[in-house]
Design a protein around this motif. Structure first.
Motif, mmCIF file in Angstrom:
data_model
loop_
_atom_site.group_PDB
_atom_site.id
_atom_site.type_symbol
_atom_site.label_atom_id
_atom_site.label_comp_id
_atom_site.label_asym_id
_atom_site.label_seq_id
_atom_site.Cartn_x
_atom_site.Cartn_y
_atom_site.Cartn_z
ATOM 1 N N ASP A 186 -0.273 6.332 0.400
ATOM 2 C CA ASP A 186 0.585 6.791 -0.682
ATOM 3 C C ASP A 186 0.605 8.319 -0.623
ATOM 4 O O ASP A 186 -0.415 8.969 -0.878
ATOM 5 C CB ASP A 186 0.043 6.309 -2.028
ATOM 6 C CG ASP A 186 0.981 6.630 -3.177
ATOM 7 O OD1 ASP A 186 1.468 7.778 -3.260
ATOM 8 O OD2 ASP A 186 1.212 5.734 -4.007
ATOM 9 N N TYR B 11 -2.291 1.266 4.413
ATOM 10 C CA TYR B 11 -1.379 1.745 3.371
ATOM 11 C C TYR B 11 -1.696 3.202 3.037
ATOM 12 O O TYR B 11 -2.867 3.557 2.860
ATOM 13 C CB TYR B 11 -1.486 0.896 2.100
ATOM 14 C CG TYR B 11 -0.608 1.410 1.000
ATOM 15 C CD1 TYR B 11 0.769 1.213 1.041
ATOM 16 C CD2 TYR B 11 -1.136 2.135 -0.056
ATOM 17 C CE1 TYR B 11 1.593 1.724 0.054
ATOM 18 C CE2 TYR B 11 -0.322 2.644 -1.055
ATOM 19 C CZ TYR B 11 1.045 2.440 -0.992
ATOM 20 O OH TYR B 11 1.854 2.957 -1.964
ATOM 21 N N SER C 261 5.476 2.244 -4.233
ATOM 22 C CA SER C 261 4.016 2.114 -4.223
ATOM 23 C C SER C 261 3.575 0.678 -4.461
ATOM 24 O O SER C 261 2.758 0.136 -3.710
ATOM 25 C CB SER C 261 3.385 3.025 -5.280
ATOM 26 O OG SER C 261 3.637 4.370 -4.972
ATOM 27 N N SER D 217 4.205 5.048 1.585
ATOM 28 C CA SER D 217 5.041 5.233 0.398
ATOM 29 C C SER D 217 5.142 6.725 0.125
ATOM 30 O O SER D 217 4.125 7.389 -0.070
ATOM 31 C CB SER D 217 4.425 4.529 -0.813
ATOM 32 O OG SER D 217 4.414 3.144 -0.617
#
Length: 168
Positions: A31, A29, A15, A75
């Motif tokens: 997560d 991005y 992360s 991630s």
């Protein structure tokens, strides 16, 4: 697809380094732990407490198997490798990079931290970090397109290594 998917143990830097990698290469991005929390409207540790480990793994697999992204650093949670369908799907989305960190370094990074409150999936009561590492490391290696060893790197060094790996 042209995404970069990061896999690895809890505290390996997926992360933290993932956000910086995305910024450095101009990608979005994602997560996946946050996606799960958002879908379930609870923290990972609370989801695991509520539904149990096996059901959590199914939820994690579903979220990852339904993910769509373009030009993103993704991630994943450390336990994503328990879901074959999720890993097969992630493979179609881009390059999977295993951020490899040795057990001693992970123990140092996690010293004094409660793994349960971090939402770490442990299949059996009494599982140690060493047990988890022995169980997961072969799975990370199995699914990785690239392995980036970040054993004793600073965060900046890790990001630089990931930038180089993403180019290959």
């Amino acid at each position: 697809m042209n995404n970069i998917i990061l896999i690895g143990m809890p505290a390996s830097g997926k992360s933290t380094a993932g956000v910086l990698l995305a910024k450095n290469i101009g990608y979005g991005y994602i997560d996946c732990d946050l996606l799960i929390q958002n879908e379930q409207k609870a923290l990972l540790c609370d989801i695991i407490s509520r539904v149990g480990v096996q059901e959590f793994i199914k939820i994690e697999e579903k979220v990852n198997a339904e993910l769509w992204a373009e030009r993103c650093v993704i991630s994943t949670g450390g336990s994503v490798v328990y879901g074959e369908r999720a890993m097969a799907h992630l493979k179609t989305l881009g390059k999977i990079i295993y951020i490899q960190v040795g057990l001693e370094e992970l123990e140092r990074r996690l010293k004094g931290k409660d793994l349960f409150s971090r939402g770490v999936v442990m299949k059996n009561l009494g599982t140690t970090l060493a047990d988890l590492y022995a169980e997961r490391a072969p799975l990370y290696e199995k699914y990785a397109d690239l392995i980036v060893n970040c054993q004793s790197n600073t965060l900046d060094e890790t990001v630089e290594m990931l930038i180089e790996a993403a180019k290959n």
